[in-house]
Write a protein that holds these residues in place. Structure first.
Motif, PDB file in Angstrom:
ATOM      1  N   TRP A 151       0.835  -1.195   0.000  1.00  0.00           N
ATOM      2  CA  TRP A 151       0.000   0.000   0.000  1.00  0.00           C
ATOM      3  C   TRP A 151       0.874   1.250   0.000  1.00  0.00           C
ATOM      4  CZ3 TRP A 151      -3.419   1.530   4.799  1.00  0.00           C
ATOM      5  CH2 TRP A 151      -4.239   2.605   4.453  1.00  0.00           C
ATOM      6  N   VAL A 210      17.891  12.237  10.360  1.00  0.00           N
ATOM      7  CA  VAL A 210      16.863  13.208  10.009  1.00  0.00           C
ATOM      8  C   VAL A 210      17.456  14.597   9.824  1.00  0.00           C
ATOM      9  CG1 VAL A 210      14.809  14.369  10.883  1.00  0.00           C
ATOM     10  CG2 VAL A 210      15.078  11.920  11.177  1.00  0.00           C
ATOM     11  N   SER A 256      17.132   9.309   6.246  1.00  0.00           N
ATOM     12  CA  SER A 256      16.670   8.452   7.332  1.00  0.00           C
ATOM     13  C   SER A 256      15.796   7.327   6.798  1.00  0.00           C
ATOM     14  CB  SER A 256      15.925   9.371   8.300  1.00  0.00           C
ATOM     15  OG  SER A 256      15.178   8.652   9.201  1.00  0.00           O
ATOM     16  N   HIS A 263      16.806   4.218   4.189  1.00  0.00           N
ATOM     17  CA  HIS A 263      18.049   4.493   3.463  1.00  0.00           C
ATOM     18  C   HIS A 263      19.261   3.960   4.227  1.00  0.00           C
ATOM     19  CE1 HIS A 263      15.766   7.923   1.313  1.00  0.00           C
ATOM     20  NE2 HIS A 263      15.565   6.750   0.756  1.00  0.00           N
ATOM     21  N   ARG A 283       7.454  -3.677   2.661  1.00  0.00           N
ATOM     22  CA  ARG A 283       7.115  -3.794   4.082  1.00  0.00           C
ATOM     23  C   ARG A 283       5.979  -4.771   4.271  1.00  0.00           C
ATOM     24  NH1 ARG A 283       9.413  -0.014   7.764  1.00  0.00           N
ATOM     25  NH2 ARG A 283       8.125  -0.852   9.398  1.00  0.00           N
ATOM     26  N   ARG A 284       6.001  -5.448   5.421  1.00  0.00           N
ATOM     27  CA  ARG A 284       4.947  -6.380   5.793  1.00  0.00           C
ATOM     28  C   ARG A 284       4.215  -5.853   7.015  1.00  0.00           C
ATOM     29  NH1 ARG A 284       4.508 -11.014   8.890  1.00  0.00           N
ATOM     30  NH2 ARG A 284       6.489 -10.573   9.860  1.00  0.00           N
ATOM     31  N   LEU A 285       4.982  -5.263   7.945  1.00  0.00           N
ATOM     32  CA  LEU A 285       4.386  -4.712   9.166  1.00  0.00           C
ATOM     33  C   LEU A 285       4.325  -3.194   9.062  1.00  0.00           C
ATOM     34  CD1 LEU A 285       6.266  -6.590  12.051  1.00  0.00           C
ATOM     35  CD2 LEU A 285       4.159  -7.257  10.882  1.00  0.00           C
ATOM     36  N   SER A 286       3.281  -2.601   9.620  1.00  0.00           N
ATOM     37  CA  SER A 286       3.247  -1.152   9.733  1.00  0.00           C
ATOM     38  C   SER A 286       4.294  -0.774  10.775  1.00  0.00           C
ATOM     39  CB  SER A 286       1.867  -0.676  10.175  1.00  0.00           C
ATOM     40  OG  SER A 286       1.677  -0.996  11.540  1.00  0.00           O
ATOM     41  N   ARG A 287       4.618   0.504  10.830  1.00  0.00           N
ATOM     42  CA  ARG A 287       5.642   0.948  11.774  1.00  0.00           C
ATOM     43  C   ARG A 287       5.211   0.660  13.216  1.00  0.00           C
ATOM     44  NH1 ARG A 287       9.229   4.348   8.844  1.00  0.00           N
ATOM     45  NH2 ARG A 287       8.540   4.236   6.698  1.00  0.00           N
ATOM     46  N   ARG A 288       3.912   0.848  13.456  1.00  0.00           N
ATOM     47  CA  ARG A 288       3.400   0.610  14.801  1.00  0.00           C
ATOM     48  C   ARG A 288       3.510  -0.862  15.194  1.00  0.00           C
ATOM     49  NH1 ARG A 288      -2.536   2.748  16.619  1.00  0.00           N
ATOM     50  NH2 ARG A 288      -2.928   1.111  18.129  1.00  0.00           N
ATOM     51  N   GLN A 289       3.214  -1.729  14.228  1.00  0.00           N
ATOM     52  CA  GLN A 289       3.361  -3.172  14.499  1.00  0.00           C
ATOM     53  C   GLN A 289       4.827  -3.524  14.739  1.00  0.00           C
ATOM     54  OE1 GLN A 289       1.508  -4.278  10.814  1.00  0.00           O
ATOM     55  NE2 GLN A 289      -0.287  -5.152  11.809  1.00  0.00           N
ATOM     56  N   ILE A 317       7.148  -1.555  15.989  1.00  0.00           N
ATOM     57  CA  ILE A 317       7.526  -1.063  17.318  1.00  0.00           C
ATOM     58  C   ILE A 317       7.052  -2.046  18.391  1.00  0.00           C
ATOM     59  CG2 ILE A 317       7.046   0.761  19.026  1.00  0.00           C
ATOM     60  CD1 ILE A 317       6.941   2.700  16.554  1.00  0.00           C
ATOM     61  N   ALA A 345      14.908   4.972  16.815  1.00  0.00           N
ATOM     62  CA  ALA A 345      13.590   4.750  16.229  1.00  0.00           C
ATOM     63  C   ALA A 345      13.717   4.067  14.870  1.00  0.00           C
ATOM     64  CB  ALA A 345      12.845   6.079  16.083  1.00  0.00           C
ATOM     65  N   GLU A 359      12.014   0.425  13.724  1.00  0.00           N
ATOM     66  CA  GLU A 359      11.018   0.322  12.652  1.00  0.00           C
ATOM     67  C   GLU A 359      11.532  -0.471  11.457  1.00  0.00           C
ATOM     68  OE1 GLU A 359       9.454   4.165  11.834  1.00  0.00           O
ATOM     69  OE2 GLU A 359       8.666   4.363  13.858  1.00  0.00           O
TER      70      GLU A 359
END
Lengths: 480, 146
Positions: free
Chosen positions: A68, A131, A200, A203, A407-413, A415, A440, A444
């Protein structure tokens, strides 16, 4: 979202039949098992949305690392007719010409593994990351304009790398039709301090060794041997490209109205390629493409210095040479055969790479016999692959292939999954030394946040749009 | 590490997205919606409670319509961080119509020792963008590219 009909038509090839407002069918390259993950997010709807855009040729495609995105799915490929078709900033993305470069060395595991900490620390010291990282280059506004027009050539002319590098970059590291007059002051201001910075998120600069060879001949042609040390650089056009995209999405929202283009998602706003608005975005995007080419060329120069300094050897002994560099987020004029007719089209690749097959004149002469190298980085804990482009990719996907694991997991998942774990130590236990500008980012980017890149690569090979050449294994990485 | 979760459900909450991150934003009034969006956005970059109000900055953003105004507003705040190194703890929206927003922010210069960086945001996107009046106030949804 789940009601989208998708049918398997061949091994690893799926089709979404043309229905409703779709102008062409959709096509997804994936294994049976991957399709379950793909159905779970909204990426198939995005394939359908892209199929509705004016002038789209043959089909709206997604590579096996599909997930997505915003506007196009990540992993999306679509080509448009130059007269009746569109160009869309949402089909390129914010990180214009985010891309990846592979370099080989004269070094082997035994030379490097005992000193990997020193090399990683040296890379971290030489290459600004994290960042809002600002580079050590201070570009005058005249220099910046020159970067926008000349791309990697600017870097070489200013002492970053060799003329020989340019032959091994997609489009030789310089796009024509770049016009700095199309660039806003904001973009220039974001760009001037950031050339020569990694940024960040996903990368990175990674040190790998060649773990396995699948195709002896192609590996030899690419100059890759078992246990040889190679380096992967993954970054893009930094704040400069982000600003160009944002500036032009605003203009394209108006242009879409002006030209009466119905948008299934605002992020797909676009203009006819053959319109003043379309041409203006094309000229601005080419500036950002050139910025990213220059960025990776400058960073590679520092990679060379970091190796030489950390190992206390000569540049010749290190022998850091470019294998190939290619773009992930791009819209380009290319010549392809459509319904038996050779024609120039504007190919959008959003999280996808060019993968030209054997014999293509745009593949460097040294590789022409086996096809273009296609670099597919995995997550930082497992492995990456080098493939070669195929004739079938030329026929089916406008010479395109996948760009990574996806990606397979969202960032929240991610974490949640990383909670209470020492990620650095887990990696060290696997023989991978990592340094990151931010904790962080490490969390992630945990390996399991990504699909297993070997599944992605097997689907690409299974569908015949890429041929496996070698597998790489990481031993050191720096992240933003 | 600040847990990415529903910290203040009344102002905003995070939205799951495989590659990126999104916000659902709530406000009883439209100016409050914009102020809450700014706070939610800043919480993606760093820990908002660590930003002290050391200076005030007035900004004006113009756009074609409220949805575009929301995106321009958040991208302007990102620009101020990335180019000028300014972080804002709080925004007061002084005037607002569908094409123009004027706001006063309180914040301080970014200090890497003091402000832990959580994400680099490339941009606020127009993908699945929503901004609407509901029975109990205003609602917006924004997805960011990280």
């Amino acid at each position: 979202m789940n009601e989208i009909k998708i049918t398997k038509i061949e091994n690893c090839i799926w089709e979404i039949p043309k229905t409703g407002k779709m102008r062409v069918p959709g096509r997804v390259y994936a294994s049976d098992q991957m399709m379950d993950d793909i159905r779970a997010d909204q990426s198939l709807q995005q394939v359908v949305n892209v199929a509705q855009l004016p002038g789209i040729l043959l089909r709206s495609m997604a590579m096996p690392d599909i997930h997505w995105g915003y506007g196009f799915p990540i992993g999306g490929v679509a080509a448009f007719d130059l007269k009746t078709g569109i160009i869309s900033p949402g089909g390129v993305g914010y990180d214009i010409n985010c891309g990846v470069r592979l370099m080989r060395t004269n070094l082997f595991r035994k030379d490097v593994e005992p000193k990997v900490k020193e090399i990683v620390a040296s890379l971290f010291q030489h290459i600004p990351s994290g960042v809002g990282s600002k580079g050590v280059l201070k570009l005058s506004s005249q220099d910046e304009r020159s970067v926008l027009c000349k791309g990697a050539r600017w870097a070489v002319e200013n002492g970053y790398g060799d003329e020989a590098d340019l032959e091994y970059i997609e489009e030789n590291g310089q796009m024509p039709h770049a016009d700095p007059a199309t660039i806003s002051q904001e973009a220039l201001k974001r760009g001037s301090p950031q050339l020569g910075t990694l940024g960040s998120g996903n990368h990175f600069v990674e040190i790998d060794f060649v773990e396995e060879i699948y195709d002896d001949k192609a590996a030899r042609v690419f100059g890759l041997a078992k246990d040889q040390i190679v380096i992967i650089v993954h970054t893009g056009s930094r704040g400069f490209g982000h600003q160009v995209c944002d500036d032009y999405i605003r203009k394209m929202l108006q242009a879409s109205q002006k030209y009466g283009i119905e948008l299934p998602d605002k992020q797909l706003c676009c203009a006819p390629f053959d319109s003043p608005e379309g041409q203006e975005y094309f000229a601005a995007m080419n500036c950002a493409i050139n910025y990213a080419f220059a960025n990776r060329q400058v960073i590679s120069h520092w990679v060379r210095e970091a190796f030489v300094n950390a190992l206390n050897i000569s540049p010749k002994e290190a022998g850091v040479e470019l294998v190939y560099e290619l773009a992930h987020n791009i819209a380009k004029l290319e010549t392809h055969t459509v319904n038996g007719k050779e024609m120039q089209v504007i190919v959008h690749r959003k999280g996808a790479t060019r993968a030209f097959g054997p014999g293509h004149p745009q593949v460097p002469a040294a590789y022409r016999e086996v096809g273009q190298p296609v670099l597919i980085p995995g997550d930082m804990g497992r492995y990456s692959y080098v493939l070669a482009g195929t004739k079938k990719a030329m026929q089916e996907t406008f010479g395109s292939s996948c760009h990574g694991a996806g990606r397979r997991l969202s960032r929240r998942q991610a974490i949640k999954s990383a909670k209470g774990r020492a990620i650095h130590r887990e990696l060290a236990d696997r023989g991978i030394y990592a340094m990151a500008a931010s904790r962080a980012t490490m969390i992630e980017e945990i390996p399991e946040a990504y699909k297993d890149v070997s599944d992605v690569v097997e689907a690409v090979a299974g569908a015949g749009i890429g041929k496996m050449v070698v597998k790489l294994h990481p031993i050191g990485v720096i992240k933003g | 590490m600040n847990e990415v979760s529903t910290i203040r459900p009344k102002k905003f909450e995070y939205l799951e997205h495989t590659g990126d991150i999104g916000l659902k934003i709530y406000g009883t009034t439209l100016p409050e919606l914009f102020a809450n969006a700014a706070e939610g956005f800043t919480s993606i970059i760093t820990e908002v409670e660590k930003i002290e109000p050391k200076f005030r900055n007035q900004i004006v953003v113009e756009a074609n319509g409220l949805e575009e105004l929301m995106i321009r507003w958040l991208n302007q705040i990102n620009y101020l961080f990335e180019v000028e190194g300014k972080l804002f703890a709080k925004w007061e929206v002084c005037s607002l119509n569908k094409n123009r927003l004027s706001a006063l922010g309180e914040g301080e210069d970014f200090d890497a020792q003091k402000h832990p960086i959580l994400h680099e945001v490339k941009a606020a996107t127009y993908h699945q963008l929503k901004l609407e009046k509901r029975k109990d106030g205003w609602f917006a949804q924004v997805i960011f590219d990280l």
